[in-house]
Scaffold this motif. Structure first.
Motif, PDB file in Angstrom:
ATOM      1  N   ARG A 162      -2.798 -10.623  -3.770  1.00  8.84           N
ATOM      2  CA  ARG A 162      -4.434 -10.843  -3.260  1.00  8.84           C
ATOM      3  C   ARG A 162      -4.273 -12.318  -3.927  1.00  8.84           C
ATOM      4  O   ARG A 162      -5.012 -12.967  -4.061  1.00  8.84           O
ATOM      5  CB  ARG A 162      -5.262 -10.166  -4.375  1.00  8.84           C
ATOM      6  CG  ARG A 162      -5.333  -8.935  -3.579  1.00  8.84           C
ATOM      7  CD  ARG A 162      -6.430  -8.523  -4.347  1.00  8.84           C
ATOM      8  NE  ARG A 162      -6.839  -6.980  -3.807  1.00  8.84           N
ATOM      9  CZ  ARG A 162      -7.918  -5.894  -4.235  1.00  8.84           C
ATOM     10  NH1 ARG A 162      -9.138  -6.954  -5.073  1.00  8.84           N
ATOM     11  NH2 ARG A 162      -8.670  -5.021  -4.103  1.00  8.84           N
ATOM     12  N   ALA A 173     -10.509  -6.388  -0.259  1.00  9.03           N
ATOM     13  CA  ALA A 173     -11.008  -5.027  -0.321  1.00  9.03           C
ATOM     14  C   ALA A 173     -11.558  -3.770   0.231  1.00  9.03           C
ATOM     15  O   ALA A 173     -12.945  -4.948  -0.425  1.00  9.03           O
ATOM     16  CB  ALA A 173     -10.982  -4.758  -2.260  1.00  9.03           C
ATOM     17  N   ARG A 202       0.945  -1.195  -0.217  1.00  6.86           N
ATOM     18  CA  ARG A 202      -0.303  -0.127  -0.042  1.00  6.86           C
ATOM     19  C   ARG A 202       0.467   1.092   0.167  1.00  6.86           C
ATOM     20  O   ARG A 202       0.274   2.053  -0.212  1.00  6.86           O
ATOM     21  CB  ARG A 202      -0.600  -0.037   0.851  1.00  6.86           C
ATOM     22  CG  ARG A 202      -1.735  -0.777   1.522  1.00  6.86           C
ATOM     23  CD  ARG A 202      -3.543  -0.475   1.757  1.00  6.86           C
ATOM     24  NE  ARG A 202      -4.535  -1.716   1.812  1.00  6.86           N
ATOM     25  CZ  ARG A 202      -4.704  -2.281   2.331  1.00  6.86           C
ATOM     26  NH1 ARG A 202      -3.668  -2.135   3.906  1.00  6.86           N
ATOM     27  NH2 ARG A 202      -5.415  -3.209   2.523  1.00  6.86           N
ATOM     28  N   THR A 229     -17.229  -5.193  -0.233  1.00 10.44           N
ATOM     29  CA  THR A 229     -16.164  -6.140  -0.277  1.00 10.44           C
ATOM     30  C   THR A 229     -15.755  -6.587  -0.845  1.00 10.44           C
ATOM     31  O   THR A 229     -16.919  -6.906  -1.697  1.00 10.44           O
ATOM     32  CB  THR A 229     -16.063  -6.573   1.294  1.00 10.44           C
ATOM     33  OG1 THR A 229     -17.384  -7.046   1.670  1.00 10.44           O
ATOM     34  CG2 THR A 229     -16.160  -5.317   2.269  1.00 10.44           C
ATOM     35  N   ILE A 264     -12.319  -5.369 -10.224  1.00 11.35           N
ATOM     36  CA  ILE A 264     -12.523  -4.939  -8.949  1.00 11.35           C
ATOM     37  C   ILE A 264     -11.982  -6.014  -7.945  1.00 11.35           C
ATOM     38  O   ILE A 264     -11.133  -6.419  -6.716  1.00 11.35           O
ATOM     39  CB  ILE A 264     -13.577  -5.207  -8.440  1.00 11.35           C
ATOM     40  CG1 ILE A 264     -14.080  -3.260  -8.641  1.00 11.35           C
ATOM     41  CG2 ILE A 264     -13.948  -4.618  -6.693  1.00 11.35           C
ATOM     42  CD1 ILE A 264     -15.970  -2.415  -8.833  1.00 11.35           C
ATOM     43  N   GLY A 316      -8.121  -6.295  -8.314  1.00 12.73           N
ATOM     44  CA  GLY A 316      -7.109  -5.772  -7.517  1.00 12.73           C
ATOM     45  C   GLY A 316      -7.384  -4.277  -8.665  1.00 12.73           C
ATOM     46  O   GLY A 316      -6.198  -3.516  -8.341  1.00 12.73           O
ATOM     47  N   ARG A 352      -9.853   0.714  -7.784  1.00 15.36           N
ATOM     48  CA  ARG A 352     -10.159   0.624  -6.494  1.00 15.36           C
ATOM     49  C   ARG A 352     -11.691   0.448  -6.450  1.00 15.36           C
ATOM     50  O   ARG A 352     -13.057   0.160  -7.437  1.00 15.36           O
ATOM     51  CB  ARG A 352     -10.323   2.282  -6.541  1.00 15.36           C
ATOM     52  CG  ARG A 352      -7.948   2.378  -6.567  1.00 15.36           C
ATOM     53  CD  ARG A 352      -8.120   3.646  -5.359  1.00 15.36           C
ATOM     54  NE  ARG A 352      -6.546   3.156  -5.875  1.00 15.36           N
ATOM     55  CZ  ARG A 352      -5.775   3.909  -4.216  1.00 15.36           C
ATOM     56  NH1 ARG A 352      -6.570   5.067  -3.867  1.00 15.36           N
ATOM     57  NH2 ARG A 352      -4.857   3.519  -3.973  1.00 15.36           N
ATOM     58  N   ILE A 353     -11.989  -0.107  -5.633  1.00 19.43           N
ATOM     59  CA  ILE A 353     -13.221  -0.677  -4.774  1.00 19.43           C
ATOM     60  C   ILE A 353     -13.780   0.575  -4.262  1.00 19.43           C
ATOM     61  O   ILE A 353     -13.729   1.193  -3.839  1.00 19.43           O
ATOM     62  CB  ILE A 353     -13.615  -1.754  -3.669  1.00 19.43           C
ATOM     63  CG1 ILE A 353     -14.747  -2.063  -3.678  1.00 19.43           C
ATOM     64  CG2 ILE A 353     -12.915  -1.075  -1.842  1.00 19.43           C
ATOM     65  CD1 ILE A 353     -14.686  -3.756  -3.284  1.00 19.43           C
ATOM     66  N   ASP A 374      -7.380  -0.957  -0.650  1.00 23.73           N
ATOM     67  CA  ASP A 374      -7.625  -1.666  -1.477  1.00 23.73           C
ATOM     68  C   ASP A 374      -6.324  -2.450  -1.311  1.00 23.73           C
ATOM     69  O   ASP A 374      -5.710  -2.204  -1.124  1.00 23.73           O
ATOM     70  CB  ASP A 374      -7.366  -1.676  -2.455  1.00 23.73           C
ATOM     71  CG  ASP A 374      -9.200  -0.892  -3.005  1.00 23.73           C
ATOM     72  OD1 ASP A 374      -9.544  -1.278  -3.606  1.00 23.73           O
ATOM     73  OD2 ASP A 374      -8.874   0.863  -2.609  1.00 23.73           O
ATOM     74  N   THR A 375      -6.276  -4.109  -0.914  1.00 26.59           N
ATOM     75  CA  THR A 375      -5.493  -4.533  -0.918  1.00 26.59           C
ATOM     76  C   THR A 375      -4.500  -4.833  -2.500  1.00 26.59           C
ATOM     77  O   THR A 375      -5.640  -5.021  -3.479  1.00 26.59           O
ATOM     78  CB  THR A 375      -4.983  -6.183  -0.541  1.00 26.59           C
ATOM     79  OG1 THR A 375      -5.654  -6.131   1.157  1.00 26.59           O
ATOM     80  CG2 THR A 375      -3.644  -6.515  -0.345  1.00 26.59           C
TER      81      THR A 375
END
Lengths: 354, 564, 346
Positions: free
Chosen positions: C80, C69, B17, C60, C49, C52, C55-56, C74-75
């Motif tokens: 993921r 997410a 991140r 979830t 989504i 990834g 972006r969400i 967001d991971t």
């Protein structure tokens, strides 16, 4: 986490690239910084390196004070000093004309330099009344002509250059050049704007071609026959005369020099000069440099190097310049030229002098 | 957590991140920094107009506009014709000498515009050897014959076209080499001859590249000062100089500059627009060797003559004249210090090239990662610097740097009681930054078009395979666009070698380059003496130019992958 | 811990365009789920989504019970553990087949990685092309390499984005089968996006049919086919004859006779959809009509029949029942293959 060799080649390449870039950056990034230590003086010079470095080298030899030099166009050097402000490393500003010194003074970039030595060496009209800048060498704006096509008696004054007899015969460079701006400024001072503008229109209508190139180009063009007379600075002519190249000397042989306005105010002259920066970190050394440049030895070097005329009385000009004989100089204080510079440019624009 | 079962682990979420944030902010910031000096210049637009404007409008402004428009049209058309024509011949046709022309046609890139301007004037002006010889032979006087005036608008257009066409050649050739064989083969089966398939198929397909090349050439032509001033052609750029430095009115000058930038922005938007419409990645993944046309007889001779003409006029003639002058004057001009000048030029150019490529790569990639408007705008503005005359950029760089230095100094004095002086201004860092501002457009162009070849899905695939944004850059983008990066670096290198106005005002004490030396002597009307430095620029520039050309030949898709 | 993928309450807008409007979907271990829908229905957005790559904005995403997410958190895709396969395969042109497949195995000891790559290539039958570059491979080979590359790191979830639409028709069927086989063998929960109902039916255990940002129906392929929940569902997953009528009492009068109203209110305007195989030759109860054309498709054929009312219907008939062109026949509808929905505005 083990990283193994066989699949990592793109990454390895990436790392090598970065490492290489760093080495290049660090290795090459060693720049000389400004001299602030004692025993040094920093010069911003609008005179070209070749025309000032020999003098500075001699100064270092004689005083042991190291000189650091940056050359550039006068306007940009002034911009740089202004931007750098209080921290500017500049000690001395040298320009090739009085107008730009006046400009630097008006911008508050120069300081008063009290020096009996300079006052004795530099005649009053070649220096700033407030002692912020000092003229160091003189150049005159003269006429070069082709004797086979021009009756010397037709040449009289700058004013006479607007006469229709010179139609399609006159060569002169662009009004973007400060020497022409100074000449126009001196005309404004003598005759006022309106009359000078009429004169400038006359000059433009006499031009054998649109203004282009430098003074040397104008002299060559006279010799080649593209025009019959040209307005140029003396030292360019002197340089050609002293050239090692035979074609340059031929150009001089095919042409003659004329000093205008000998019967009235005199030939227009300008100076190359210098002043001490208002935030000079080494003001004492700066003063030493200025005083050196006004010394007889340095003045003789100015004359020798670039065929300029020493400001200091009693210092001989170069052999070539000396051969032209003495001439009457316009007595106009040079500080006036700076004041009228902008008016001169606008006037040239209006008159169509490119 | 290295148990026997765990064979590998995904990157930590938090680190990923954080990286993602750095990627979104850092490079955009860099682009913004580079764009800043341009904005400093543009900010003057908001200063109320002075009476200089009415003076300009009444006297010279229309001449500036007229000359500038003609210059743009002339150079645009000239570089387009010469650049695309020779590129087509060298990519698609076989004729004697092609293998030499292929790389040699890029050589004019190494010749500074002012150097070719001086040499052409020296050779062809009234007092020059050519006209003098004509007069001697035929006994003509001044008005007995007509000879084109070199120092004129036409002359300026000619010499600029001759040294700037390689930008078009470069991009057009890369485009031709990348073109789908199918389209060309279809053209052939439909019975088109080389000429028809050039005009009908290849040119329209290569349009984005051609527009890119021409706009680079035009931006360089617009920002040129040395040539137009020497040739007595008043353009916007000479007007800006005159207004700023001679009339002493920076705001009016900057307003002129802003007007020109609007013009340039229009050019760039045109390019964008044309690219958007032609945004096709290669439709096929398979490539075969390009079909080439065998030219014989008069056709071959004509092709050969066309390439030889461009090469001869753009490179050989000026280089020979420079060499002749150098031989005449080498005793006065070449000494040990000359080596120092060459080294300075080289290291500045090399450093800037490296920095420019890194910055460009990061900026392009970041904008690709986060396609937000801020990033795109920053990138766009950062690319505008190429069209701004060097001196104006230099002042735009100088002011913020000096301001920053003064602020740091004030802070140090207030807090520590020490003066830090000028940390940045007058150092190489500031100079290199100025080069970045000026030349980022060149590398942006090259890297952008290379990066367009990496499809977004490749990024997606790599990301889901566990590669973070930086790993995707190193493991996917960099290897794929290697040739584009090399092109970007070498173009910047050559441009910096030739750069003058910013170097002149920004350089540290006692720091001279070949370009400064050449300029000082030339502006002091010692043309012959200036030749050795100009020639050295050409010589140092030739090597990267040749590497560049080879890189492009090898960058044909498929062939590049096969050899890596 | 719930194994597999679970996306819940997903909403997503591009500017003013609402691409996804509240979608919840889960894929269990060992399951292949197809997200089926026309292009532009938002199905690819959900895939992106989940991966990834997008972006969400709302909702979830959970993988194996871990939230990867939620809005503002967001991971990134690389953390993921999802495998993603694109329509254009997106093979890396600068890497050979072996390095493409090994791309996701960074950090694994080299010996082990070599083994993983080798067995992955073995499984897709590409061991002999390990050193080839993508541009030298056929479309089918590229597809298999892309699959092997996505599976090599042993992802927790596989996502396929229109994985077969770039392939020749000839190759497609065989490759679908192989791919489904490989995916089932690996047991990886798989979400596949496609616009091709046949493909969805053939490969998926479960289909989620989407339109205009919503899931309209979810279920086994047969369920979607036999019990569509709307006219759109009925026509998207298979052909159907569409008739329009009005409910009168408990039944609906159509050109094919009475159809039970199935709870639709008296007087309601309805659409009646009848699958071609739901039409049969029925000499006793059928409605008369004339055969206009007959197309034979192997063991069955399609007959276009013009009814007395002038309406044309298409029937899929076993070859032995196929009438001749011009022949007069009687047809009736099989209630199990007849679906009644409230009339849609056309």
């Amino acid at each position: 986490m083990p990283v193994t060799s066989n699949y990592t080649h793109p990454i390895r390449m990436g790392r090598q690239l970065i490492a290489g870039a760093l080495v290049v950056l660090v290795g090459l990034f060693s720049a000389g910084s400004a001299a602030i230590a004692d025993g040094e003086v920093n010069v911003y010079s609008a005179r070209k390196e070749a025309l000032i470095k020999p003098l500075l080298d001699r100064f270092t030899e004689e005083t042991g004070i190291a000189v650091k030099l940056v050359t550039g166009s006068p306007h940009q050097l002034v911009e740089r000093m202004a931007a750098e402000g209080r921290n500017s490393p500049a000690d001395v500003l040298i320009t090739a004309d009085a107008g730009n010194l006046a400009h630097a003074k008006a911008a508050g970039l120069l300081q008063v330099s009290e020096s009996p030595v300079l006052e004795e060496a530099v005649p009053e009209r070649f220096r700033d009344p407030d002692k912020m800048w000092w003229g160091l060498s003189l150049r005159a704006r003269v006429v070069v002509y082709a004797p086979d096509r021009v009756e010397a008696s037709d040449l009289t004054t700058y004013e006479g250059l607007a006469d229709p007899i010179w139609s399609d015969r006159l060569l002169v460079r662009s009004s973007s050049n400060v020497y022409n701006q100074s000449l126009i400024a001196s005309m404004i001072s003598a005759h006022g704007e309106q009359e000078t503008e009429n004169w400038a229109r006359g000059v433009v209508s006499n031009m054998a071609r649109d203004p282009k190139g430098g003074d040397t180009d104008q002299i060559r063009a006279v010799a080649a026959g593209e025009g019959d007379i040209a307005i140029v600075n003396t030292y360019y002519y002197g340089r050609l005369a002293a050239s090692t190249k035979s074609e340059d000397r031929e150009v001089v042989e095919q042409t003659r020099l004329f000093f205008p306005n000998q019967d009235d105010r005199g030939t227009h002259v300008n100076v190359s000069g210098a002043g001490i920066a208002v935030h000079a970190p080494n003001p004492d050394n700066a003063m030493k440099l200025l005083e050196y440049l006004a010394s007889p030895a340095a003045q003789a070097l100015f004359a020798e190097l670039n065929h300029e005329i020493p400001v200091r009385n009693g210092v001989a000009a170069s052999e070539i310049v000396g051969a032209w004989g003495a001439f009457k100089q316009d007595e106009l204080p040079l500080s006036k030229l700076g004041d009228l510079n902008r008016a001169a440019i606008e006037l040239a624009d209006r008159a169509g002098w490119r | 957590m290295a148990s026997a079962e765990v064979v590998w682990k995904a990157p930590s979420v938090r680190r990923a991140r954080a990286k993602s944030f750095v990627w979104s902010a850092g490079p955009i910031l860099a682009a913004g920094l580079v764009a800043f000096p341009v904005l400093v210049v543009l900010a003057n637009v908001f200063v109320p107009a002075t009476d200089v404007w009415s003076h300009l409008a009444n006297t010279v402004l229309w001449r500036y506009i007229g000359n500038t428009v003609w210059l743009v049209l002339g150079v645009g058309l000239g570089t387009l014709i010469i650049g695309s024509g020779t590129a087509w011949l060298c990519s698609m046709c076989r004729f004697p000498g092609r293998s030499v022309f292929e790389w040699a046609l890029l050589l004019p890139l190494a010749v500074p515009t002012y150097a070719i301007a001086f040499t052409y004037a020296g050779m062809f002006e009234f007092a020059g050897p050519v006209q003098s010889a004509l007069r001697d032979w035929f006994g003509w006087g001044r008005r007995d014959y007509w000879f084109p005036e070199v120092r004129s608008l036409g002359g300026a257009i000619t010499v600029m076209t001759l040294v700037l066409y390689p930008y078009v050649y470069l991009l057009a050739r890369a485009a031709f080499l990348n073109q789908s064989v199918c389209a060309l083969e279809i053209g052939r089966t439909l019975g088109r001859n080389p000429w028809q398939s050039f005009l009908g198929i290849a040119l329209p397909l290569a349009r984005p590249a051609l527009v890119g090349g021409v706009s680079l050439a035009l931006m360089e032509a617009l920002s040129d000062f040395g040539t137009v001033q020497y040739y007595g052609v008043d353009t916007f750029t000479t007007g800006i100089y005159r207004t700023w430095f001679a009339l002493g009115d920076p705001s009016a000058a900057a307003q002129l500059a802003a007007t020109m930038l609007v013009f340039v922005a229009a050019l760039i938007l045109t390019e964008q627009w044309s690219r958007r419409r032609a945004r096709y990645h290669h439709t096929t993944n398979r490539f075969r060797p390009l079909p080439t046309y065998d030219l014989r007889g008069w056709r071959a001779a004509l092709a050969c003559a066309a390439c030889a003409g461009a090469l001869g006029l753009g490179f050989l003639l000026p280089a020979v004249q420079l060499a002749v002058w150098t031989i005449e004057t080498w005793q006065q001009t070449i000494d040990l210090r000359f080596l120092g000048l060459a080294w300075n030029s080289f290291r500045l150019a090399a450093m800037t090239a490296v920095v420019a490529v890194i910055v460009t790569l990061l900026v392009c990639y970041a904008v690709r990662l986060r396609t937000n408007a801020t990033g795109r705008v920053a990138k766009r503005v950062a690319g505008l610097g190429y069209a701004v005359p060097g001196s104006v950029i230099a002042v735009g760089v100088l002011l913020p740097f000096a301001w920053l230095d003064t602020a740091i100094d004030d802070f140090a004095r207030a807090v520590f009681g020490v003066s830090t002086g000028l940390l940045l201004t007058g150092g190489l860092a500031a100079l290199i930054f100025a080069y970045l501002v000026r030349f980022l457009a060149v590398s942006l162009n090259a890297v952008d078009s290379a990066m367009a070849k990496v499809t977004p899905n490749m990024d997606g695939a790599a990301r889901t395979l566990g590669a973070g944004p930086d790993a995707v850059l190193w493991r996917v983008h960099v290897p794929i666009i290697r040739a584009g990066l090399l092109t970007a670096g070498l173009l910047v290198f050559v441009d910096v070698m030739k750069e003058l106005p910013a170097t002149l005002i920004m350089r540290p004490f006692d720091f001279n380059t070949l370009a400064v030396r050449a300029y000082e002597l030339a502006s002091d009307e010692l043309l012959a003496e200036s030749a050795s430095a100009a020639l050295a620029i050409v010589v140092v520039g030739i090597v990267p130019v040749i590497i560049l050309s080879r890189a492009i030949t090898r960058a044909r898709p498929g062939e590049a992958a096969g050899s890596s | 811990m719930t194994e597999g993928l679970c996306v819940a309450d997903i909403r997503h807008a591009y500017g003013k365009l609402h691409a996804v409007k509240d979608v919840t979907l889960s894929v269990a271990a060992g399951e292949i789920v197809a997200l089926l829908g026309p292009s532009g229905c938002g199905k690819s957005t959900i895939l992106r989504i989940a991966a990834g790559l997008e972006r969400i904005q709302h909702g979830t995403v959970e993988i194996d019970g871990h939230t990867v997410a939620e809005p503002g958190r967001d991971t990134p895709p690389e953390a993921r553990s999802v495998g993603l396969m694109f329509q254009d395969f997106a093979l890396f042109p600068h890497l050979d087949v072996r390095r493409n497949v090994g791309f996701g195995l960074r950090g694994m000891p080299s010996q082990q990685r070599d083994n993983v790559v080798a067995s992955a290539l073995e499984r897709i039958g590409m061991a002999h092309k390990a050193g080839a570059y993508p541009h030298a491979l056929s479309g089918g080979e590229q597809q298999r390499v892309a699959l092997a590359r996505a599976l090599a790191p042993n992802p927790k979830v596989m996502l396929l984005d229109e994985p077969f639409s770039d392939l020749d028709v000839v190759l497609r069927d065989r490759i679908r089968e192989t791919t489904a086989g490989i995916l089932r063998e690996s047991g990886t929960p798989t979400l596949m996006v496609t616009h091709d109902p046949e493909e969805a039916m053939m490969m998926a255990d479960r289909i989620a049919l989407m339109d205009d940002g919503r899931i309209l129906q979810e279920g086994a392929p047969a369920e979607l086919y036999r019990a569509p929940r709307s006219a759109f569902c009925a026509t998207f997953v298979g052909e159907a004859n569409a008739l329009r009528s009005v409910v009168i009492g408990e039944s609906i009068a159509t050109v094919l006779g009475q159809v039970p109203a199935n709870g639709h209110a008296d007087g309601a305007s309805v659409d009646i959809l009848i699958r071609p195989e739901g039409l049969q030759i029925d000499a006793e109860n059928g409605v008369p009509g004339q055969v206009k054309s007959v197309r034979i498709l192997g063991r069955s054929g399609l007959a276009t029949i013009e009814l007395e009312s002038g309406v044309e219907v298409t029937a899929r008939l076993f070859w032995s029942n196929l009438p001749k062109e011009g022949q007069m026949v009687r047809v009736s509808a099989d209630p199990a293959m007849t679906f009644v929905f409230p009339a849609a505005d056309r």
